[in-house]
Design a protein around this motif. Sequence first.
Motif, mmCIF file in Angstrom:
data_model
loop_
_atom_site.group_PDB
_atom_site.id
_atom_site.type_symbol
_atom_site.label_atom_id
_atom_site.label_comp_id
_atom_site.label_asym_id
_atom_site.label_seq_id
_atom_site.Cartn_x
_atom_site.Cartn_y
_atom_site.Cartn_z
ATOM 1 N N VAL A 256 0.836 -1.203 0.000
ATOM 2 C CA VAL A 256 0.000 0.000 0.000
ATOM 3 C C VAL A 256 0.870 1.251 0.000
ATOM 4 O O VAL A 256 0.645 2.182 -0.788
ATOM 5 N N PHE A 257 1.892 1.282 0.864
ATOM 6 C CA PHE A 257 2.714 2.498 0.930
ATOM 7 C C PHE A 257 3.693 2.602 -0.227
ATOM 8 O O PHE A 257 4.096 3.716 -0.602
ATOM 9 N N ALA A 258 4.055 1.485 -0.817
ATOM 10 C CA ALA A 258 4.832 1.561 -2.049
ATOM 11 C C ALA A 258 3.988 2.182 -3.155
ATOM 12 O O ALA A 258 4.484 2.972 -3.972
ATOM 13 N N ARG A 259 2.697 1.853 -3.179
ATOM 14 C CA ARG A 259 1.800 2.429 -4.173
ATOM 15 C C ARG A 259 1.600 3.926 -3.926
ATOM 16 O O ARG A 259 1.575 4.718 -4.874
ATOM 17 N N ILE A 260 1.449 4.316 -2.656
ATOM 18 C CA ILE A 260 1.308 5.744 -2.345
ATOM 19 C C ILE A 260 2.540 6.503 -2.814
ATOM 20 O O ILE A 260 2.438 7.574 -3.421
ATOM 21 N N ASP A 261 3.707 5.949 -2.545
ATOM 22 C CA ASP A 261 4.944 6.593 -2.977
ATOM 23 C C ASP A 261 4.970 6.736 -4.501
ATOM 24 O O ASP A 261 5.355 7.780 -5.030
#
Length: 328
Positions: A256-261
Amino acid sequence: MAKSPDRNIRRASPSRTRQHLRHGLVVGLVVLVGLGVAIAAAVLLQRQLTSDEGASGDRFVVADLPDALALPEAPRYVALGDSFSAGLGIAPAAAEQPGCGRSTNNYPNLLARRIQAATLVDATCAGASTAAYYDVQATSDPLGPPPQRDAITRDTDLVTVALGGNDDDIFGTLIDRCPKVASLDPEGSPCVDSLDVDLLARAEEVRGRVLDVLRDIRQRAPDAVILYVGYPMIFEGDTCAAMGFAAGDAAYASKVFARIDEVQREAAAKADVPFINLRSATVGRGICGEDPLVAGFEPTAFSAAAWHAGSEMAGFVADTLASVLTVG
């Protein structure tokens, strides 16, 4: 004809000459040893100074930094963002705007000192989403902080912004729910299985919102330098006691946070705004790293706020941003 030796000249005896030679050698050795010690001490001191620069120096490398960006002397600086930018848990806390968790040693304040800003308007606030850019944010303060964009004026010289992780309660959902259900299936994904929303899909929605924010900033401050600050590494795929997630949920949080980045970086590129990639620079320093920069569900010695970074991260970000700015 050669001159005869002066009979008044005293000649040193062989034994006295040897004594002088020995004395000279000893003095020379002492000088050389002292010089060597001084050089070694200087090298060690330099290494220590490099390692104590607040996470700058050789400890982190931020890829693809922009070329030097020019600011006028005594610039007007506006900082926008959520708890990561506000420095939640970093002492001392700022007195203004109750409920926002701002620190006077967060990276906006540290950067303002480094660039000798004439004015810092710190509009960052814990819990802020991209919606807080446009509207009053709900906090423990009944009045709430004003919309963050209200801080931007046409004479603003520098804007840093870091928003998106709190949109649609992405971050809050992970840290509030996942530790509570981890014991139901420690090797599985009980948190993800119990969700009725797709956080990866929610992360995709951040792209357009960030782009709209950046375009509005450019319209309000057409001559300002704008820097988008990405999040540091938080979740890296593995779980640990400090995180308290089930194994499958930890892997999901990382995605999820890789996608946000990724979507933040894409939005910044589309808006022609430099993106400061902290995630790639802090690999191995997330919650479960050997030397973490981000706390888990409990405060730590380096962060007084659970799920947040401390002063070392703030210093690193300030140093990185200062390195791409030239003043005057």
